[in-house]
Design an enzyme around this catalytic site. Structure first.
Site, PDB file in Angstrom:
ATOM      1  N   ASN A  54      -9.284 -48.268 -12.969  1.00 41.13           N
ATOM      2  CA  ASN A  54      -8.844 -49.230 -12.556  1.00 41.13           C
ATOM      3  C   ASN A  54      -8.335 -50.090 -14.080  1.00 41.13           C
ATOM      4  OD1 ASN A  54      -7.442 -51.044 -11.308  1.00 41.13           O
ATOM      5  ND2 ASN A  54      -8.858 -52.063 -10.556  1.00 41.13           N
ATOM      6  N   ARG A  99      -7.086 -50.387 -28.398  1.00 46.60           N
ATOM      7  CA  ARG A  99      -7.031 -49.374 -28.242  1.00 46.60           C
ATOM      8  C   ARG A  99      -7.551 -48.475 -27.074  1.00 46.60           C
ATOM      9  NH1 ARG A  99      -3.202 -48.131 -31.745  1.00 46.60           N
ATOM     10  NH2 ARG A  99      -2.841 -50.313 -33.539  1.00 46.60           N
ATOM     11  N   HIS A 168      -4.380 -43.199 -40.486  1.00 47.40           N
ATOM     12  CA  HIS A 168      -5.328 -43.457 -39.363  1.00 47.40           C
ATOM     13  C   HIS A 168      -5.139 -42.190 -38.894  1.00 47.40           C
ATOM     14  CE1 HIS A 168      -1.386 -44.538 -36.958  1.00 47.40           C
ATOM     15  NE2 HIS A 168      -2.650 -44.066 -35.781  1.00 47.40           N
ATOM     16  N   ASP A 256       2.857 -42.413 -26.905  1.00 48.04           N
ATOM     17  CA  ASP A 256       2.957 -43.311 -26.862  1.00 48.04           C
ATOM     18  C   ASP A 256       3.254 -44.818 -27.054  1.00 48.04           C
ATOM     19  OD1 ASP A 256       0.812 -44.974 -29.374  1.00 48.04           O
ATOM     20  OD2 ASP A 256       1.296 -44.277 -30.748  1.00 48.04           O
ATOM     21  N   ARG A 297      18.740 -37.617 -19.057  1.00 54.26           N
ATOM     22  CA  ARG A 297      19.693 -38.091 -18.338  1.00 54.26           C
ATOM     23  C   ARG A 297      20.905 -38.534 -19.121  1.00 54.26           C
ATOM     24  NH1 ARG A 297      21.043 -37.411 -13.205  1.00 54.26           N
ATOM     25  NH2 ARG A 297      23.999 -38.095 -12.893  1.00 54.26           N
TER      26      ARG A 297
END
Length: 1069
Positions: A54, A99, A168, A256, A297
Site C-alpha cells: 500500500n 530509499r 553509489h 527513477d 507524443r
C-alpha cells in the site's frame, strides 16, 4: 483380386493411421511452441502469487514473487533506514520517507512503462525475462546509497578518499552481488526463467546508468550513437530502449525521476507541476538514427518542461535549502572527524570495500556518534558538531546571490576577504563561502534537446521539437550558480548578524562575479514549517525555544506508527511532525473559539500553555511505547522531559511560566475529565473547562491529537480519509452544558463525528492492529526485553548495581539493582530512539544474541503466519484462554477427520484485539457530544436519533481473534488455514458417496463445494451429515437445487439424495 484389394485397403489404413499420428504430433508440437512463445512474451504473472504494497503515491502496488524475495533480504531491508532526502527531515518535518519506498515505487513505474510499451507495440518482443530484469534493476538501483543518501557519496567519500572515484551505483551492483550470494537468489532467478549469464549482466548495466556511451558525448549524442558499435552485453541493439527506463542518461526522462519527483513533493508539501502518468501513457518506441529509443507524443512537450521545472523547484526549495545545505556540510564534517575513530578496527569509509559491513551502515551512524561515551575523547569534536545541529547552533545564513557563471569558491573567498577588511566587528575568518549549482537537468542544456517526439498522424516517425512549437515563456538559461555566505561563528548577537547581512548586500552590488540582473536577496528567518498536511505552519517564537532543544529534536527519530513502516513503506513519519501539527491545530482551535465568543477570557498565557501541552504531549514516546513503559508511563515521561527541557535550557524565565501554568500544562497532557461533578483541575478554574478539551478530550474524544494523527496517518499510509477535521474545527464554539463551558459543534457537522470515529476504526483495523504489524511489534518488545540487562538505557534500573539501601530493588543473585531516579530515567529516555533497532541488530555482543536473533527474524520475515481471524465475543476477548481451548478442540476434531493431518496446539498462538468506532468502548459516539443550531448558537443540545444517518452500525465496538502458526511448513500452514475456515463455519462436515445406500467412493467435505471434481468424486448419490446444514444441487456452481440435508439434535442422520448431486453448499445458520 479380393486379397489384393484387402492388402491395399490395409496399406491405406496404415498410411492414414501414420498420417493421423504424425498430424497429432505436429499439432502437439505447434501447440507447445505457441505455449512457449506465450510464456516468453506474455507479461501475465497472474499464476504467481503477487504481494501487494500500500503506497501513498501509487496506491496498491503488486509485486512479482521474485521481487518480494529480493525485498525480504537484509541488504534491501537496510534501505528502510536510509532517508531519501538525507538530512532534509531536520528542516522539513515531513521528509522522513526512505530509499526503501522509493525503490519499490521505481520498480512499479518500470512495470507500468514496460507494460504500456508491450501492449501498444507487441512487435518490440519484450519478454517476461526483460520485464523481470528491468524491474529488478529498478528495485536495486539505490541499494548502494550510504547514510543520508547523497551526502555520503557526494560529500563524505570524496573528502576522506580523494584517490578513488566512487559512486553509489557501483555500490548498488556490489550490494546486488552480495544479496544474491548471501540469500541464494540465483536459484530463485532460475526458477522464474532468468538466464544468469546474460540477465545478471543486463541488470548490472541498467543499474550502472544504462547507455554509458551517451554520457561521454552529450552535445551530439544521437549522431555519435548512430555510428558507435553497440557496447552493451546484456541485450542486443534491438532492445536499446530498455536501457532508458530506469536511468536514462540520454535525456533524463526515466521512472527513477518520475517517482522521486512525485514522492518528494508529496512528503515535502511542495506542489508538483507535472503528471508522470501522462508521460508514461504517451511513451512509444521509435527508431532514431537506426536505434530504438523511447519517444513521447508531441502534445506532452510542455509536461516535460514541467517535469524539469519541478526538479528545479525541489532543489531550490528543499534539496539545496539554505539551512539543509549547511546541516549537510556540518554532518559531513562530523563523519570526517569520526572516520577511523568510531570503530576501533576499521574506518567508516572502509565499509564501501566490504558489502557485509556496508549493510550495517545506515542513518543510525548519527546517533552512534552522538551518544558515544564522554570517555571516548577522540569523538568529542564530532559529537560537539552533532549536538550543535540538534540544538540549532548552526552557522547563520547571511545571504545568497546568483553568479554570472561558475566561479571557484577560492576566487570568491579572496574577493570577500579583501572587501571585508575594515568593516568592524566583522572578521573574514568568521565567514564561510559556498558555491552551488542547480537547474533543470544537465548543466546548460535545453531540457528537450535530446528528447524525440512523435505525432498522432505519424506515430512511428520520431522528430525533435522546433522552437516555434513550444512556449516562448521558458527561461533563457536552464542552470544557475549561486554563492552563499554563512557566519560560521554561532552567535545570538543580532547586531553582528545585521551588519553581516548589510555588508553582503553591499558586496553584491559592485561585484564582477554577481549577476546584476538578479538582485541578491536576504532571507528573513521566520518560525515557519512546511508541513505536507497543513502547508505553511507558523509557530510562536516561544514554542521554537522548546522545539530547538535536543530533548524535542529526539522526536525526529521516533516513528509515529512504530513498526508499521515494516508493513506500510510510507509510514515513516515521526512524532516530531505530529507534535508540530498538534500545536498548530491547538492554536487554530483557540483562535476559532475566540472569534466566535469574545467573552471567554482566553489570555495569551492560556494560548501558550495549551500549545506547549500539544507540542510536548509526545515527548515521552519511544519505540512505540515499549521502552517508555519500561522506564515510566508515557505521560509521566513527557512531564519529566518537559521539566528537563525548561530547566536544562534555561527556558523557565523566557516562557514566564508560574507554578499554576506548569500544573495546567501537565493536566492538559494527561487529560482531565471535564464532565466530573466536582471540578478536578487545579491549573485553571472551572469557567475555562473547555481549554481542557482541546489537546486530550477525555469527555468525548474529539481533540486536536486525533484530528492530526487521523489526517497525517491516512496521508502517509495511503489510506482514504473520509473525515474532514477542518469542517469540525471551523464549526466549534463554546456553549454552556449543565452549567459548565464545553466545546460544541454545529448540528450540520453531526455526521462528521461518526466519520471521524469510522476513520479511527479503519486505521486501527488496517494499520495499527494489522495482523503482521502486531507480530512485528511483539518481536520488538521481546527483543528489547531480552536486551534490557545489557542495554541499560532501556532498563528502569540504575546503570550500576548496588546493595539494598531501602529503595525499591530487585535481586540478581546476591546483588540488588536500584530503581533509577527520575533524573536518571530522563537521561535514559533522551538517548532512546528508533535507532536502537539497528544498535541491537548490528551488534556483535554475545549477550545480545537472543535479542539480535529476534530482530533478524523480523528483517528476514521469519515471522509467525496469520492463519485467519474471526469476530469473537467480549468474554473471549477478556479471557483468551476460552478461545484457545475452542481452537485446540477444533484441531483435535480436524485431525480425527483427516488421518494424514497432524496439527499440534504447541505450534499456534492466539491473539485478541479490540476495534472501536467510538471514543468509549461500546458507547454511541454521539452520547457525549453536544451541538448548537445556527439560529440559537448559545444553546447546546444532544443530537436526536432521527437527525443523523440511519446507516450507522448497531454497535460500536467489536473484538477480533487471530490464530498464528509459528512453524515454517507451507503444507501444514495450508492445513491450518483449512481447519480455521472449517472452525469458523461451525465445524460443518458431510460424508458423500457416489453410490446409493452409502456405498462406493466416499469423500469427507468440510466446506462449500462448487464442483465435486476437485474432491475426486463425480457425483453424490447418498450422504451422511456429520454437522451442519447442507444444500445439494444437480448442477455445478450451485445450480438447480435438489434438497437440503441437516443434522438434528446430536444423532447423525442419513439422507439419500433423490437425484445425483454435482455440487453442495454449507448453509450458514
Amino acid at each position: 483380386m479380393s486379397e489384393n484389394t484387402t492388402d491395399v485397403e490395409d496399406i491405406l489404413c496404415d498410411i492414414k493411421r501414420l498420417y493421423k499420428q504424425h498430424e497429432e504430433k505436429r499439432k502437439t508440437q505447434i501447440a507447445e511452441n505457441l505455449q512457449n512463445v506465450i510464456q516468453i512474451y506474455s507479461l501475465d504473472f497472474s499464476k504467481d502469487i503477487m504481494k501487494i504494497f500500500n503506497d501513498p503515491i501509487h496506491g496498491q502496488i503488486e509485486m512479482h514473487p521474485l521481487l518480494v524475495k529480493i525485498i525480504d533480504t537484509p541488504q534491501f531491508q537496510r534501505l528502510r533506514h536510509i532517508k531519501q532526502l538525507g538530512t532534509k527531515y531536520l528542516v522539513f518535518p515531513g521528509a522522513t520517507h526512505t530509499r526503501f519506498e522509493h525503490s519499490i515505487g521505481v520498480a512499479y513505474l518500470a512495470e507500468c512503462l514496460l507494460r504500456s510499451l508491450h501492449d501498444n507495440q507487441p512487435k518490440l518482443n519484450i519478454t517476461k525475462q526483460d520485464f523481470l530484469c528491468v524491474q529488478i534493476a529498478a528495485l536495486c538501483h539505490d541499494m548502494g546509497h550510504g547514510p543520508f543518501s547523497h551526502l555520503f557519496d557526494g560529500m563524505f567519500i570524496p573528502e576522506v578518499r580523494p584517490d578513488i572515484t566512487w559512486e553509489h551505483e557501483k555500490a548498488s551492483v556490489s550490494m546486488f552481488h552480495c544479496m544474491r550470494k548471501k540469500n541464494g537468489l540465483d536459484k530463485e532467478m532460475k526458477h522464474y526463467g532468468l538466464n544468469l549469464d546474460e540477465d545478471i549482466t543486463f541488470i548490472e548495466e541498467l543499474i550502472l546508468k544504462g547507455q554509458k556511451d551517451a554520457s561521454v558525448y552529450q552535445d551530439t549524442v544521437f549522431k555519435i550513437l548512430s555510428i558507435l558499435q553497440w557496447s552493451m552485453k546484456g541485450r542486443t541493439e534491438d532492445k536499446s530502449f530498455l536501457y532508458e527506463i530506469v536511468a536514462n542518461k540520454l535525456n533524463g526522462i526515466d521512472v527513477d525521476k518520475w517517482d522521486y519527483l512525485a514522492r518528494d513533493c508529496h512528503y515535502l508539501g511542495i506542489p508538483k507541476a507535472f503528471d508522470h502518468q501522462r508521460l508514461l501513457k504517451s511513451a512509444r518506441v521509435c527508431e532514431v538514427n537506426k536505434r530504438k529509443h523511447i519517444c513521447f507524443r508531441d502534445k506532452v512537450a510542455e509536461n516535460i518542461y514541467g517535469m524539469f521545472h519541478t526538479r528545479y523547484t525541489l532543489h531550490r526549495q528543499a534539496l539545496q535549502h539554505k539551512i539543509g545545505y549547511i546541516i549537510d556540510v556540518k554532518i559531513k564534517d562530523a563523519l570526517v572527524l569520526a572516520d577511523g575513530k568510531l570503530m576501533p578496527d576499521r574506518k567508516i569509509s572502509d565499509a564501501i570495500d566490504n558489502m557485509l559491513e556496508y549493510t550495517k551502515l545506515t542513518d543510525h551512524i548519527f546517533d552512534q556518534i552522538l551518544h558515544q561515551s564522554d570517555s571516548n575523547t577522540d569523538l568529542t569534536e564530532a559529537k560537539g558538531i552533532l549536538n550543535d545541529i540538534i540544538k540549532r547552533r548552526l552557522p547563520k545564513f547571511v545571504g545568497e546571490a546568483r553568479l554570472k557563471e561558475e566561479v571557484s569558491k577560492e576566487d570568491l573567498r579572496i574577493d570577500w576577504n579583501e572587501k571585508i577588511m575594515g568593516h568592524q566587528p566583522l572578521r573574514d575568518k568568521d565567514f564561510d563561502i559556498y558555491v552551488l549549482g542547480m537547474g533543470f537537468g544537465k548543466v546548460g542544456n535545453e531540457p528537450i534537446d535530446n528528447v524525440y517526439f512523435y505525432s498522432k498522424n505519424e506515430p512511428n516517425k520520431a522528430f525533435k521539437m522546433e522552437k516555434y512549437q513550444v512556449s516562448s515563456l521558458k527561461p533563457k538559461k536552464f542552470h544557475e550558480w549561486l554563492v552563499r555566505v554563512y557566519n560560521s561563528k554561532y552567535t545570538d548577537d543580532q547586531n553582528i548578524q545585521q551588519t553581516a547581512e548589510e555588508f553582503f548586500h553591499e558586496w553584491c552590488k559592485n561585484n564582477k562575479f554577481i549577476d546584476s540582473g538578479n538582485s541578491a536577496f536576504i532571507c528573513i528567518c521566520r518560525d515557519i514549517f512546511n508541513d505536507p498536511i497543513y502547508g505553511q505552519i507558523e509557530l510562536d517564537p516561544l514554542l521554537m525555544e522548546i522545539i530547538d532543544t535536543p530533548q524535542f529534536q529526539r522526536l525526529r527519530h521516533i516513528k509515529q506508527l512504530g513498526g508499521t513502516y515494516l508493513v506500510y513503506p510510507g509510514a515513516t513519519h515521526t512524532r516530531f511532525e505530529h507534535s508540530l501539527g498538534m500545536a498548530y491545530l491547538a492554536g487554530r482551535m483557540i483562535n476559532v473559539l475566540k472569534e466566535k465568543c469574545d467573552d471567554l477570557g482566553i489570555d495569551e498565557k492560556d494560548t501558550l500553555c495549551v500549545q506547549i501541552a500539544a507540542l510536548c504531549y509526545n515527548l515521552g514516546e519511544c519505540c512505540q511505547h515499549t521502552c517508555a513503559q519500561n522506564i515510566y508511563s508515557v505521560y509521566i515521561s513527557s512531564i519529566l522531559i518537559l521539566e528537563d527541557i525548561l530547566k536544562a535550557n534555561g527556558l523557565e524565565g523566557k516562557l514566564q511560566l508560574n507554578e499554576k501554568d506548569l500544573t495546567f500544562i501537565k493536566e492538559l497532557i494527561n487529560g482531565v475529565f471535564t464532565s466530573n461533578e466536582q471540578w478536578p483541575a487545579k491549573g485553571r478554574t472551572e469557567d475555562k473547562a473547555f481549554l481542557y478539551e482541546i489537546v486530550i478530550n477525555k469527555w468525548n474524544g474529539i481533540d486536536v491529537r486525533r484530528w492530526d494523527y487521523f489526517a497525517r496517518d491516512c496521508y502517509h499510509l495511503g489510506t482514504p480519509n473520509s473525515f474532514d477535521h477542518q469542517r469540525m474545527l471551523k464549526s466549534a464554539r463554546v456553549c454552556k452544558v449543565k452549567g459548565r463551558n464545553h466545546i460544541c459543534f454545529r448540528d450540520k457537522v453531526a455526521d462528521s463525528v461518526y466519520d471521524m470515529f469510522k476513520t479511527q476504526y479503519t486505521l486501527y483495523s488496517q494499520a495499527y492492529q494489522h495482523k503482521i504489524v502486531n507480530i512485528i511489534e511483539k518481536q520488538f518488545k521481546d527483543a528489547l526485553t531480552a536486551a534490557q540487562h545489557k542495554l541499560t538505557k532501556i532498563s528502569p534500573f540504575t546503570d550500576s548495581p548496588s546493595q539494598g539501601d531501602g529503595h525499591q530493588s530487585t535481586s540478581s543473585g546476591s546483588r540488588k539493582r536500584k530503581i533509577a531516579s527520575g533524573e536518571e530515567r530522563v537521561a535514559k529516555l533522551s538517548k532512546l530512539t528508533d535507532h536502537i533497532f539497528e544498535e541491537i541488530l548490528y551488534s556483535t555482543d554475545v549477550e545480545l544474541e537472543d535479542a539480535r536473533e529476534k530482530l533478524k527474524d523480523v528483517v528476514n520475515r521469519r515471522l509467525p503466519k496469520c492463519v485467519g481471524e474471526t469476530r469473537i465475543t467480549e468474554e473471549e476477548f477478556n479471557n483468551k484462554q476460552i478461545l484457545q481451548d475452542k481452537w485446540n478442540e477444533a484441531m483435535i476434531e480436524w485431525n480425527k477427520l483427516h488421518p494424514t493431518v497432524f496439527l499440534d496446539k504447541k505450534d499456534f498462538d492466539i491473539e485478541v484485539i479490540q476495534l472501536d468506532c467510538t471514543f468509549s468502548k461500546g458507547q454511541n459516539p454521539f452520547d457525549s457530544v453536544y451541538f448548537y443550531r445556527k439560529r440559537n448558537p448559545a444553546e447546546a443540545f444532544k443530537i436526536k436519533t432521527y437527525e443523523v444517518s440511519s446507516l450507522m452500525p448497531e454497535k460500536f465496538t467489536e473484538y477480533v481473534g487471530r490464530v498464528y502458526y509459528r512453524k515454517n511448513s507451507d503444507e501444514e500452514e495450508k492445513d491450518a488455514k483449512e481447519c480455521f475456515k472449517w472452525w469458523c463455519l461451525g465445524k460443518c462436515a458431510i460424508l458423500v458417496y457416489d453410490q446409493e445406500e452409502f456405498r462406493g467412493n466416499k469423500r469427507l467435505i468440510t466446506g462449500d463445494c462448487p464442483s465435486l471434481v476437485d474432491w475426486g468424486i463425480t457425483e453424490v448419490r447418498s450422504c451422511e451429515v456429520i454437522r451442519g446444514v447442507w444444500d445439494l444441487f444437480k448442477g455445478c456452481e450451485y445450480s438447480d437445487p435438489i434438497t437440503d440435508c441437516r443434522r438434528e439434535s446430536i444423532a447423525v442422520i442419513t439422507a439419500p439424495a433423490p437425484a445425483p448431486a454435482l455440487s453442495l453448499k454449507h448453509v450458514r445458520e
